[in-house]
Design a protein around this motif. Structure first.
Motif, PDB file in Angstrom:
ATOM      1  N   LYS A 146       0.144  -5.051   3.088  1.00 39.27           N
ATOM      2  CA  LYS A 146      -0.388  -3.934   3.865  1.00 39.27           C
ATOM      3  C   LYS A 146       0.666  -3.477   4.859  1.00 39.27           C
ATOM      4  CE  LYS A 146      -4.750  -3.020   6.290  1.00 39.27           C
ATOM      5  NZ  LYS A 146      -5.324  -1.996   5.449  1.00 39.27           N
TER       6      LYS A 146
ATOM      7  N   PRO B 281       3.174   6.476  -1.939  1.00 40.35           N
ATOM      8  CA  PRO B 281       1.951   5.729  -2.320  1.00 40.35           C
ATOM      9  C   PRO B 281       2.212   4.712  -3.423  1.00 40.35           C
ATOM     10  CG  PRO B 281       1.951   7.896  -3.349  1.00 40.35           C
ATOM     11  CD  PRO B 281       3.254   7.796  -2.598  1.00 40.35           C
TER      12      PRO B 281
ATOM     13  N   ASP C 190       0.836  -1.203   0.000  1.00 43.48           N
ATOM     14  CA  ASP C 190       0.000   0.000   0.000  1.00 43.48           C
ATOM     15  C   ASP C 190       0.870   1.251   0.000  1.00 43.48           C
ATOM     16  OD1 ASP C 190       0.873  -0.621   2.570  1.00 43.48           O
ATOM     17  OD2 ASP C 190      -1.017  -0.117   3.565  1.00 43.48           O
TER      18      ASP C 190
ATOM     19  N   ASP D 254      -1.776   1.792   7.133  1.00 40.11           N
ATOM     20  CA  ASP D 254      -3.204   1.838   6.909  1.00 40.11           C
ATOM     21  C   ASP D 254      -3.447   2.866   5.818  1.00 40.11           C
ATOM     22  OD1 ASP D 254      -5.439   0.526   7.554  1.00 40.11           O
ATOM     23  OD2 ASP D 254      -5.368   1.040   9.697  1.00 40.11           O
ATOM     24  N   PHE D 255      -2.714   2.675   4.717  1.00 37.34           N
ATOM     25  CA  PHE D 255      -2.749   3.688   3.675  1.00 37.34           C
ATOM     26  C   PHE D 255      -3.891   3.385   2.713  1.00 37.34           C
ATOM     27  CE2 PHE D 255       2.014   2.918   4.368  1.00 37.34           C
ATOM     28  CZ  PHE D 255       2.048   3.721   5.499  1.00 37.34           C
ATOM     29  N   PRO D 256      -4.582   4.413   2.270  1.00 39.65           N
ATOM     30  CA  PRO D 256      -5.729   4.187   1.381  1.00 39.65           C
ATOM     31  C   PRO D 256      -5.284   3.637   0.032  1.00 39.65           C
ATOM     32  CG  PRO D 256      -5.247   6.543   1.584  1.00 39.65           C
ATOM     33  CD  PRO D 256      -4.349   5.834   2.542  1.00 39.65           C
ATOM     34  N   VAL D 257      -5.947   2.563  -0.411  1.00 40.85           N
ATOM     35  CA  VAL D 257      -5.646   2.029  -1.736  1.00 40.85           C
ATOM     36  C   VAL D 257      -6.933   1.641  -2.440  1.00 40.85           C
ATOM     37  CG1 VAL D 257      -3.363   1.087  -1.183  1.00 40.85           C
ATOM     38  CG2 VAL D 257      -5.379  -0.332  -0.836  1.00 40.85           C
ATOM     39  N   HIS D 258      -6.842   1.598  -3.743  1.00 44.57           N
ATOM     40  CA  HIS D 258      -7.955   1.108  -4.534  1.00 44.57           C
ATOM     41  C   HIS D 258      -7.656  -0.341  -4.915  1.00 44.57           C
ATOM     42  CE1 HIS D 258     -11.236   1.093  -7.380  1.00 44.57           C
ATOM     43  NE2 HIS D 258     -10.409   0.474  -8.208  1.00 44.57           N
TER      44      HIS D 258
ATOM     45  N   TRP E 213      -4.694  -9.207  -1.439  1.00 45.46           N
ATOM     46  CA  TRP E 213      -3.931  -8.828  -0.245  1.00 45.46           C
ATOM     47  C   TRP E 213      -2.949  -9.940   0.097  1.00 45.46           C
ATOM     48  CZ3 TRP E 213      -3.472  -4.114   1.307  1.00 45.46           C
ATOM     49  CH2 TRP E 213      -4.533  -3.209   1.153  1.00 45.46           C
TER      50      TRP E 213
ATOM     51  N   HIS F  50      -0.838   3.188  -5.345  1.00 43.21           N
ATOM     52  CA  HIS F  50      -1.426   4.231  -6.187  1.00 43.21           C
ATOM     53  C   HIS F  50      -0.597   4.419  -7.463  1.00 43.21           C
ATOM     54  CE1 HIS F  50      -1.624   8.498  -7.451  1.00 43.21           C
ATOM     55  NE2 HIS F  50      -2.921   8.293  -7.346  1.00 43.21           N
TER      56      HIS F  50
END
Ligand code: WT7
Length: 648
Positions: free
Chosen positions: A224, A202, A192, A227-231, A239, A205
């Motif tokens: 992971k 990122p 992530d 706790d980074f935002p991912v699409h 995962w 991303h």
């Protein structure tokens, strides 16, 4: 015919200091008998085979070397899986529960993986890869931060015979895309994100952007880290933790041929399309194992810290394969050296008791610029050996490293090699060879390095081009998908030697002084001058932190040196200082090297691996349109430099 008069490079700097290893160091060193050089020279194949014999083979080779220039086959007929030498053999020994990796994340989180735990993690992940249909010979791209899952990913590929192709996590989406497509990778392993200077890189991303143009990628595995935002793209993305959950902790190793591919790695190269350098298994393992053991004098009780990211060949050879084959404990650190403060590295060395520290001259010059107060805050007495790699180390930085990091008590091994050579080629054996600040000293036993002029005549004393005259086990076998380019780039200059494209001088004691890439040589008033020597003279000035020199057209001299200079903290640029610096260079190495102009700048354009991009500086200096800057550390630096230059 050796010819001492045919000079091709003027060599101006002279450095007379000599530092023999202490008696105590020599007495305990892994290599402590000069005979090793003679024996290896007399029979290099037997020398390398003696190291190969210490590794794990499923079937012994029939022949040590088959050489059809430029195609080498080492340990012909031998069968092995490289991970058995890095993992299984230790798990079956009293190293079973010894730490393989001690890891610290940038925010301060810590993990320790014993050989047993590493073995299990690798096997589980290898099983996960298999489940996704990865097979022997498939290419797997890896784009990750410096976390334990990065070496786990490499080793898991090797376990099942897949070819890994690591792309440094600092590279842009475009660079990642180009490398994935060139390799035709089937799967991408990423995370992530990762931490760098308190910020999140990122990765997922950026990988998503890259993957918009990567038709060969079928699956993506995402670790992971935070706790980074991912699409997550359903059906394509998986995962990591879900895949390994419940996977078997054993995985039969794929039995490979010694000459099967292990990995491709794209050279950082400052010009042209990146080259996918291909390394094979048996020879590469033998080369990294032998050099780790002898150059780093690796002992069971050592804690080795190589600061290179695994995204570079240094990390492949001296974080993953070499040290693991030696069964030692290593420190790995995720983040930046100046986060949260400029003492982070020294704190890590003190906290964990690092004994061997391996870093790059560009880092050392940053440490110098930040000041000795940072290392002085820590007790660094656990250190017993220091290493340097990546570019020529100027004597000033070498002396600083020895005194302030090594406490005048650690030999320094300056190690010359390349992505293409796979392992260290020129470096002192630290218990045997007295060192000279700025010299990588002598070729490693079994390696035949010499200095040649343009035509390939050997130069016995003076400057010229480096050439390697005999095959060595870790040598690149080809450029992925372009064997013709491989032959042309490295094997076509001379009929009798590999051409690394580096300038070098050899002194009266036979010591080698690397002078940088041949593209960086200037022709000033009929003399070939190495930009590196002028840079070295500049950083010798007490106010200078870093310098980059390029040659530009000059009406009278043909070319003239121009210097981009970064000053130490708190020092103001001025015309006076510029004049002083020009004079300093003239004094130190002669009038011919006197820079035509000094341009002060707060930073210099560097590749992600810390190499100064002279091509770019040349373009700036000659007012040319800028080339590709996507591999730059900080592209804004160039803009600043360009403006400065135009102001002058
Ligand atoms: C080029 C290879 C080898 C791992 C890191 C770089 C320069 C490397 C030294 C040294 C002088 C050095 C050379 C070489 N270089 N080490 N000790 N002294 N120059 O790998 O990106 O493939 O770069 O780095 O110019 O050709 P790479």
């Amino acid at each position: 015919m050796p010819n001492s008069k045919a000079k091709t490079l003027e060599t101006l700097l002279s450095e007379e200091r000599l530092f023999p290893p202490s008696k105590q160091f020599s007495a305990q060193a892994n290599a402590n008998d000069f005979d090793i050089y003679k024996k290896a020279a007399n029979d290099p194949e037997a020398f390398w085979a003696s190291f190969a014999s210490q590794l794990v083979w499923r079937k012994k080779w029939d022949k040590i070397l088959e050489w059809n220039r430029p195609d080498a086959k080492w340990f012909v007929g031998g069968k092995l899986n490289i991970t058995e030498s890095c993992l299984d053999v230790h798990v079956a020994s009293d190293r079973r529960h010894k730490a393989a990796f001690i890891w610290e994340g940038e925010p301060g989180d810590r993990r320790i993986l014993t050989y047993y735990e590493l073995y299990r993690a690798v096997c589980k992940f290898a099983n996960a890869l298999k489940k996704l249909g990865v097979e022997k010979g498939d290419r797997v791209a890896i784009y990750m931060p410096m976390i334990p899952e990065l070496p786990i990913a490499l080793l898991a590929c090797a376990r099942i015979g897949a070819v890994h192709s690591v792309v440094f996590g600092g590279f842009s989406p475009e660079s990642l895309r180009e490398r994935i497509n060139d390799a035709g990778a089937k799967l991408l392993i990423t995370a992530d994100g990762g931490w760098r200077r308190g910020r999140i890189i990122p990765l997922k991303h950026d990988a998503d952007i890259a993957l918009e143009g990567c038709p060969t990628i079928r699956d993506v595995i995402v670790f992971k880290r935070g706790d980074f935002p991912v699409h997550i793209t359903e059906g394509r993305d998986h995962w990591w933790h879900r895949l390994v959950d419940g996977a078997a902790p054993d995985c039969e190793p794929e039995i490979m041929d010694a000459e099967d591919p292990l990995f491709t790695l794209y050279t950082s190269g400052t010009t042209g399309k990146p080259k996918g350098i291909l390394h094979t298994i048996g020879g590469y393992l033998t080369g990294v194992y032998a050099t780790t053991k002898l150059v780093f004098d690796m002992k069971p009780q050592d804690l080795f810290w190589c600061t290179a990211d695994i995204g570079w060949v240094t990390g492949h050879s001296y974080v993953v394969y070499g040290p693991l084959a030696c069964g030692v404990t290593q420190l790995i650190y995720e983040g930046a050296p100046d986060w949260p403060d400029k003492n982070r590295f020294w704190k890590l060395i003190e906290d964990y008791g690092v004994t061997i520290f391996y870093t790059a001259p560009t880092a050392i010059r940053s440490f110098m610029r930040w000041g000795v107060k940072w290392p002085k805050m820590h007790n660094l007495s656990s250190l017993r050996l220091l290493g340097s790699v990546g570019e020529p180390i100027n004597p000033e930085a070498w002396m600083w490293y020895q005194e302030h990091i090594g406490g005048d008590n650690c030999p320094i091994v300056d190690t010359w090699w390349q992505t293409e050579t796979g392992h260290i080629m020129i470096a002192p054996l630290p218990g045997l060879i007295p060192t000279k600040p700025g010299s990588a000293t002598k070729a490693f036993p079994g390696i035949s390095a010499a200095v040649f002029d343009e035509q390939g005549n050997e130069i016995v004393e003076g400057g010229g081009f480096l050439g390697i005259t005999k095959p060595w086990p870790g040598m690149a076998r080809t450029i992925w998908g372009d064997h013709e380019r491989f032959v042309k780039t490295y094997w076509s200059k001379w009929p009798h030697a590999y051409f690394p494209a580096d300038g070098v001088k050899v002194d009266q004691d036979g010591y080698l002084w690397l002078l940088g890439r041949v593209d960086d040589v200037m022709l000033v008033a009929g003399h070939n001058l190495s930009t590196m020597e002028v840079e070295s003279a500049l950083v010798d000035h007490q106010m200078v932190a870093e310098a980059a020199v390029v040659g530009i057209q000059h009406e009278i001299k043909g070319q003239a040196p121009i210097a981009f200079v970064t000053l130490k903290g708190g020092i103001e640029a001025s015309n006076d200082l510029a004049a002083q610096l020009k004079e300093h260079v003239a004094q130190k190495i002669g009038n011919i090297a006197r820079p035509e102009q000094i341009i002060f700048s707060s930073d210099l354009p560097k590749t992600r691996s810390g190499k100064i991009m002279r091509r770019l500086l040349r373009d700036i200096a000659t007012g040319k349109v800028l080339g590709d800057t996507t591999t730059l550390a900080d592209p804004s630096v160039v803009e600043e430099l360009k403006m400065k230059y135009e102001e002058d």
